[in-house]
Design a protein around this motif. Structure first.
Motif, mmCIF file in Angstrom:
data_model
loop_
_atom_site.group_PDB
_atom_site.id
_atom_site.type_symbol
_atom_site.label_atom_id
_atom_site.label_comp_id
_atom_site.label_asym_id
_atom_site.label_seq_id
_atom_site.Cartn_x
_atom_site.Cartn_y
_atom_site.Cartn_z
ATOM 1 N N ARG B 198 105.232 -19.539 45.974
ATOM 2 C CA ARG B 198 104.254 -20.542 46.371
ATOM 3 C C ARG B 198 104.412 -20.983 47.822
ATOM 4 O O ARG B 198 103.436 -21.144 48.540
ATOM 5 N N ARG B 199 105.677 -21.159 48.239
ATOM 6 C CA ARG B 199 105.896 -21.767 49.552
ATOM 7 C C ARG B 199 106.073 -20.736 50.664
ATOM 8 O O ARG B 199 105.845 -21.034 51.811
ATOM 9 N N VAL B 200 106.574 -19.556 50.328
ATOM 10 C CA VAL B 200 106.838 -18.572 51.377
ATOM 11 C C VAL B 200 105.811 -17.442 51.336
ATOM 12 O O VAL B 200 105.141 -17.160 52.315
ATOM 13 N N ILE B 201 105.676 -16.833 50.161
ATOM 14 C CA ILE B 201 104.885 -15.603 50.109
ATOM 15 C C ILE B 201 103.394 -15.875 50.280
ATOM 16 O O ILE B 201 102.750 -15.298 51.156
ATOM 17 N N LEU B 202 102.867 -16.774 49.462
ATOM 18 C CA LEU B 202 101.416 -16.980 49.527
ATOM 19 C C LEU B 202 100.932 -17.430 50.911
ATOM 20 O O LEU B 202 99.980 -16.857 51.431
ATOM 21 N N PRO B 203 101.583 -18.425 51.524
ATOM 22 C CA PRO B 203 101.095 -18.812 52.855
ATOM 23 C C PRO B 203 101.160 -17.665 53.857
ATOM 24 O O PRO B 203 100.247 -17.473 54.649
ATOM 25 N N MET B 204 102.247 -16.858 53.792
ATOM 26 C CA MET B 204 102.364 -15.795 54.780
ATOM 27 C C MET B 204 101.433 -14.636 54.485
ATOM 28 O O MET B 204 101.125 -13.847 55.358
ATOM 29 N N LEU B 205 101.010 -14.540 53.225
ATOM 30 C CA LEU B 205 100.127 -13.446 52.839
ATOM 31 C C LEU B 205 98.662 -13.770 53.085
ATOM 32 O O LEU B 205 97.803 -12.962 52.817
ATOM 33 N N ARG B 206 98.418 -14.968 53.550
ATOM 34 C CA ARG B 206 97.044 -15.430 53.594
ATOM 35 C C ARG B 206 96.064 -14.436 54.239
ATOM 36 O O ARG B 206 95.000 -14.195 53.664
ATOM 37 N N PRO B 207 96.403 -13.819 55.370
ATOM 38 C CA PRO B 207 95.432 -12.873 55.938
ATOM 39 C C PRO B 207 95.120 -11.725 54.965
ATOM 40 O O PRO B 207 93.962 -11.347 54.814
ATOM 41 N N SER B 208 96.155 -11.190 54.308
ATOM 42 C CA SER B 208 95.916 -10.092 53.372
ATOM 43 C C SER B 208 95.095 -10.559 52.189
ATOM 44 O O SER B 208 94.200 -9.859 51.724
ATOM 45 N N VAL B 209 95.401 -11.751 51.693
ATOM 46 C CA VAL B 209 94.666 -12.285 50.547
ATOM 47 C C VAL B 209 93.193 -12.422 50.909
ATOM 48 O O VAL B 209 92.304 -12.033 50.150
ATOM 49 N N GLN B 210 92.964 -12.941 52.095
ATOM 50 C CA GLN B 210 91.587 -13.132 52.536
ATOM 51 C C GLN B 210 90.834 -11.798 52.574
ATOM 52 O O GLN B 210 89.747 -11.667 52.008
ATOM 53 N N ALA B 212 91.565 -8.995 51.039
ATOM 54 C CA ALA B 212 91.440 -8.414 49.707
ATOM 55 C C ALA B 212 90.319 -9.083 48.924
ATOM 56 O O ALA B 212 89.507 -8.405 48.281
ATOM 57 N N LEU B 213 90.254 -10.401 49.002
ATOM 58 C CA LEU B 213 89.221 -11.113 48.243
ATOM 59 C C LEU B 213 87.825 -10.768 48.756
ATOM 60 O O LEU B 213 86.903 -10.512 47.968
ATOM 61 N N ILE B 214 87.672 -10.750 50.059
ATOM 62 C CA ILE B 214 86.356 -10.439 50.627
ATOM 63 C C ILE B 214 85.924 -9.040 50.211
ATOM 64 O O ILE B 214 84.825 -8.819 49.691
ATOM 65 N N LEU B 215 86.824 -8.084 50.419
ATOM 66 C CA LEU B 215 86.497 -6.689 50.122
ATOM 67 C C LEU B 215 86.147 -6.518 48.649
ATOM 68 O O LEU B 215 85.146 -5.904 48.291
ATOM 69 N N ARG B 216 86.961 -7.097 47.800
ATOM 70 C CA ARG B 216 86.776 -6.914 46.369
ATOM 71 C C ARG B 216 85.487 -7.577 45.877
ATOM 72 O O ARG B 216 84.783 -7.051 45.026
ATOM 73 N N THR B 270 81.395 -13.806 51.756
ATOM 74 C CA THR B 270 82.338 -13.569 52.844
ATOM 75 C C THR B 270 82.548 -14.844 53.650
ATOM 76 O O THR B 270 83.684 -15.239 53.944
ATOM 77 N N ILE B 271 81.443 -15.504 53.990
ATOM 78 C CA ILE B 271 81.548 -16.747 54.759
ATOM 79 C C ILE B 271 82.347 -17.785 53.963
ATOM 80 O O ILE B 271 83.207 -18.480 54.505
ATOM 81 N N LEU B 272 82.085 -17.820 52.662
ATOM 82 C CA LEU B 272 82.779 -18.769 51.801
ATOM 83 C C LEU B 272 84.298 -18.536 51.853
ATOM 84 O O LEU B 272 85.091 -19.474 51.989
ATOM 85 N N PHE B 273 84.708 -17.267 51.752
ATOM 86 C CA PHE B 273 86.144 -16.963 51.776
ATOM 87 C C PHE B 273 86.741 -17.271 53.140
ATOM 88 O O PHE B 273 87.865 -17.765 53.233
ATOM 89 N N LEU B 274 85.993 -16.963 54.193
ATOM 90 C CA LEU B 274 86.499 -17.249 55.535
ATOM 91 C C LEU B 274 86.690 -18.748 55.710
ATOM 92 O O LEU B 274 87.611 -19.203 56.381
ATOM 93 N N TRP B 275 85.822 -19.519 55.066
ATOM 94 C CA TRP B 275 85.854 -20.952 55.228
ATOM 95 C C TRP B 275 86.931 -21.579 54.328
ATOM 96 O O TRP B 275 87.650 -22.481 54.712
ATOM 97 N N LEU B 276 87.061 -21.020 53.104
ATOM 98 C CA LEU B 276 88.034 -21.563 52.157
ATOM 99 C C LEU B 276 89.464 -21.188 52.524
ATOM 100 O O LEU B 276 90.398 -21.912 52.234
#
Lengths: 295, 285, 361
Positions: B198-210, B212-216, B270-276
């Motif tokens: 929660r504190r290390v991985i997710l925040p640092m992964l944020r660009p990848s998560v973004q 992945a979510l947009i693409l998917r 896409t805009i929604l994910f970029l904003w969220l």
């Protein structure tokens, strides 16, 4: 001196506590490791089990496809169902079309995309970021929106319902990936090597052929396989752009609701099988290809 | 790099792909726009949009598409994260795990649909297994057009099975970009595994998560073959409506309107994910 | 004959950063020239322009009386050793070394003879059939050197060739390189940020800073008479000490006051008779005394670092610090007073504003 002497008897107890704590930590670690392995196996089963099921179904005798309830350990294996599928009308032709389309797509997208990938990797030029952005943004456009007007154009150009129309469409889909993937492959070939070749008597072209290309080749091959799979799997554009010259997925999709169950299941296995091999061949490049490119 | 000497070279290298994208991307986009906003006579009109919105199937297709996405994306994300963490834990045979989890990457929507059809069909594996376990005493018809909940569940399962690997790969690549020191530092401070995630991985992964979510999500709006393979005509989504209008009704105007509508939803999401999930500049890799 | 002449070379990056700024430099035939400077000073860019890997915005490059400014690298008769070695990983050692010769379509037998000769020179004889991945870092470096010298170029360019080696290997290879280049008698340009390397290898050193050459001379000249404060501080370990003082006149003699103490000064100070001045003196040119002595400056010991061959003493004169090299038997103790006697002819004088040396002779 005296204070040290007084502290001495306490030391073994501290040691025992430390040992116990260490053991507890080690046990927790073991447990954590064990849970991780359990999760790994469970997730692997989730992926593999459906593949196992379709495989034993596709390789059971034709009548056994309708058997119920089914046995997880198959009684007899047979190529009968597969033969039925392959012998069905249009299947071999569609298979051949699929291969042709994928190969043409591969050639087109590499010839057109790889130079752009090289330019992105090696040159700092005005408009570089704009070009990257254009290429990236093409991904937001659904295949649906391209296929319908292109079908209209292809009819006008007289290449509707040929492998060329599908291959051109697939090239358009694959091109952004090819550009970005080849760019990351060329970046991974150190620029120093190319410059060393230039100082050793190469022209930019011979330096590319003698140094960059051999080093980029494994990555380029992996990227090609990926393009091949993309084309091999694509169905929406293929079914819209063809009527008789179907690719395999287009044929299967168009006939799906009228076809007998054994035909469908054999088709499913047939389309799945190449991906197992292709992903295996390029498994070492997966992270490099997809992970980097998706940024 | 090569200074003024070869200033034209990069442009020459880009030219073929620019031309190709112009002919096969930009031009069809413009044409699609034209098709969607013109009637058969070639006059500007909103006729095809009106037809689309008025069509009885439209509402159903939109609702189904949205339900699919709302269920599918979180399920896939959790699954993909689990796979990525397992791979990142560097177990034995880590290459094997990665390969297995990545297999569906090469499997088409259509093939995945057929595979899950074999499971859900009346004489299929699910019924066989449930009966074998004594849960059912006779086969249940899951894939029944009167039973949309099961149809949607089957599609969700098939898509979750097939398309999780792409998210997984993006997340693994992102995880590998996080220096090992961070995990070790977290260990030193006594973080539990959950805290680490929660504190290390997710925040640092944020660009990848973004990403992945947009693409998917964009790809999920285009779900098509899997729906046809599993539900036949029992379930409809936006893409299959576009296909139906084009191939069954021969009306490319309404089909283009559907395509335009899908594009619009893709852009909005896409805009929604970029904003969220805003990604700070320094996190971009 | 391969004299290199650089005239008014300027390289501008991104339309504004002057990486190399109006550099003029002539390197004599067979000379070993070192370009020395901190990272980002433009030394590598300057070398790359000589190689033809970058092109200057202004200025001309000529090699052996031939203007090569507009020629690509392959037409310049140069060879280059890269910092990263840039050994081709897909070729064996033999093919790496033979690469350039093959590009020139030289006969097979001749190639074999020359490659084996070059490999012998850098002690790679037994490794010719290996691939770079099977070699150590030091061996890869040798491949890079062999690949450059086998071309028998008019100019040999080396870009920090030792910086990726570990300390011991670097020391050994440095001496070997010096012997090798000495035998070859090729005009050589060598880029480094390591002043010891520069001192040990160069016939001359060009010290660069912010795209310009601030001083060019033999190693001893540069060490002994730095042209400005930057060079004095960059060359030598420890760097030159700088103390600020003020010029005073007493009994018709010039003196420089350091706090409340006076330092005797050569007859002229470039004509200056008043104002601030910067005194430069190297650690080994100061004699340390444990007891007060005539003409010695009183100071206080701060830190004592025994370095085996000598003691490195950090001392304070007033509130100014300096480092002194003392004999190992010197009774140095932190906080103890000591007296310093600088060698008068080793004192250097600098303008405190510009940092430029004042000719005091």
């Amino acid at each position: 001196m005296t204070s040290i002497a007084r502290d001495l008897p306490a030391a073994p107890r501290v040691d025992r506590e430390a040992v116990a704590a260490r053991q507890a930590r080690a046990r927790r670690r073991m447990l954590g490791r064990g849970l991780l392995y359990a999760a790994a196996v469970l997730l692997a089963l989730w992926v593999l089990f459906p593949i196992y099921l379709i495989t034993i179904t596709a390789f059971s005798p034709r009548d056994a496809v309708y058997d119920y309830p089914k046995q997880l350990i198959p009684g007899t294996l047979s190529a009968e169902t597969m033969r039925f599928f392959v012998d069905a009308e249009g299947v071999l032709g569609a298979l051949w079309n699929s291969v042709l389309v994928a190969v043409v797509t591969l050639i087109f997208s590499t010839l057109i995309g790889a130079p752009a990938g090289y330019a992105l990797a090696r040159f700092a030029f005005r408009g570089r970021d704009a070009f990257r952005l254009i290429v990236l943004s093409t991904r937001a456009f659904p295949i649906v929106i391209l296929s319908i007007p292109l079908a209209v154009s292809f009819i006008e150009w007289g290449i509707y319902d040929t492998i060329w129309s599908v291959a051109l469409m697939h090239t358009a889909l694959a091109l952004p990936f090819t550009v970005l993937i080849t760019s990351s492959i060329f970046i991974s070939v150190p620029r120093d090597l190319e410059e060393a070749a230039l100082t050793l008597g190469c022209t930019p072209a011979t330096a590319f052929v003698k140094v960059v290309l051999p080093l980029a080749l494994p990555g380029l091959a992996a990227a090609s396989i990926f393009t091949f799979v993309l084309s091999w799997n694509e169905v929406f554009a293929a079914v819209i752009l063809t009527l008789r010259e179907r690719t395999l997925p287009a044929l299967v999709l168009a006939a799906l609701n009228q076809s007998p169950v054994p035909f469908r299941l054999a088709a499913g296995w047939f389309m799945l099988a190449p991906s197992l091999i292709f992903i295996f061949v390029i498994r070492r490049y997966l992270l490099g290809l997809w992970g980097r490119v998706s940024r | 790099m090569k200074g003024q000497r070869l200033g034209w070279a990069p442009y020459a290298l880009l030219l073929p792909s620019l031309v190709f994208l112009a002919v096969f991307f930009a031009a069809p986009m413009v044409q699609a726009f034209g098709l969607a906003f013109q009637n058969d006579a070639g006059n500007w009109s909103l006729e095809s949009w009106r037809t689309m919105f008025a069509d009885a199937q439209f509402r159903e297709a939109l609702v189904t598409t949205l339900i699919l996405i709302v269920i599918l994306i979180p399920v896939q994300f959790v699954l993909a994260m689990a796979m990525a963490l397992v791979i990142n834990a560097r177990l034995k045979w880590s290459g094997l795990w990665l390969y297995i989890y990545a297999i569906p990457l090469g499997i088409s929507e259509l093939a995945a649909g057929i595979i899950w059809f074999a499971i859900f069909t009346q004489q299929g594996w699910l019924n066989s297994i449930l009966e074998g376990l004594g849960i059912l005493d006779r086969p249940y018809i899951f894939l029944n057009y009167q039973n949309p909940a099961w149809l949607i569940s089957a599609v969700v399962l098939a898509e979750a099975w097939r398309a999780t690997s792409i998210i997984m790969i993006i997340l693994v690549a992102g995880l590998q970009g996080i220096p090992r020191d961070f995990f070790e530092a977290a260990d030193v401070f006594g973080a539990t595994s959950w805290q680490k995630v929660r504190r290390v991985i997710l925040p640092m992964l944020r660009p990848s998560v973004q990403v992945a979510l947009i693409l998917r999500t964009i790809l999920a709006f285009q779900a098509f073959a899997v729906v046809i393979a599993l539900a036949g005509g029992g379930l409809t989504v936006l893409s299959s409506e576009a296909y139906r209008w084009y191939s069954d009704y021969r009306d490319s105007h309404v089909a283009a309107a559907y395509a335009g509508f899908i594009l619009m939803l893709s852009v909005v999401s896409t805009i929604l994910f970029l904003w969220l999930l805003p990604v700070r500049e320094e996190q971009q890799g | 004959m391969a004299e290199i002449r650089l005239q008014g070379i300027t390289k501008i990056f991104d339309k504004k950063v002057r990486a190399v700024d109006e550099v003029d430099l002539t390197i004599a035939d067979r000379e070993f020239m070192v370009l020395l400077g901190p990272s980002g000073c433009g030394k590598t860019t300057l070398m790359r322009m000589i190689a033809g890997l970058e092109y200057p915005e202004h200025g001309r490059v000529s090699i052996g009386n031939r203007d090569v400014t507009d020629l690509p690298p392959r037409r310049r008769d140069i060879s280059m050793v890269f910092q990263s070695y840039a050994v081709f990983p897909h070729l064996t050692v033999f093919d790496n070394v033979a690469f350039g010769l093959r590009m020139k379509n030289i006969a097979k037998a001749e190639i074999k003879r020359r490659v084996e000769g070059a490999a012998e020179l850098v002690q790679l004889g037994p490794y010719l059939e290996r691939y770079p991945a099977q070699l150590s870092g030091g061996q890869r470096q040798r491949v890079a050197v062999a690949r450059a010298i086998v071309m028998e170029p008019a100019v040999l360019l080396m870009d920090e060739p030792l910086s990726n080696l570990d300390a011991l290997l670097r020391l050994n290879f440095r001496a070997e390189l010096k012997r090798l280049v000495g035998e070859l008698k090729t005009t050589t340009i060598y880029v480094t940020h390591d002043q010891v390397e520069a001192m040990s290898l160069g016939d001359r050193i060009a010290v660069m800073r912010e795209g310009r050459i601030v001083q060019c001379g033999t190693p001893m000249e540069i060490y002994d008479r730095p042209a400005n404060r930057f060079v004095g501080g960059f060359i030598g370990s420890p760097p030159m000490n700088f103390l600020s003082g003020r010029i005073e006149r007493s009994n018709g003699h010039l003196q420089v006051g350091l706090g409340d103490q006076m330092l005797t000064v050569p007859a002229t100070l470039g004509g200056r008779t008043a104002g601030e001045v910067l005194v430069g003196i190297r650690a080994e040119n100061i004699e340390a005394e444990a007891a007060p002595a005539e003409g010695a400056i009183a100071a206080r010991t701060e830190v004592v670092e025994p370095l085996g061959s000598h003691l490195l003493v950090t001392a304070a004169v007033g509130d100014q610090k300096l480092k002194i090299q003392a004999r190992t038997d010197f009774p140095a103790r932190p906080d103890a007073p000591l007296w310093l006697r600088p060698e008068p002819d080793k004192l250097r004088w600098f303008d405190p504003e510009s940092g430029q040396e004042i000719d005091a002779r």
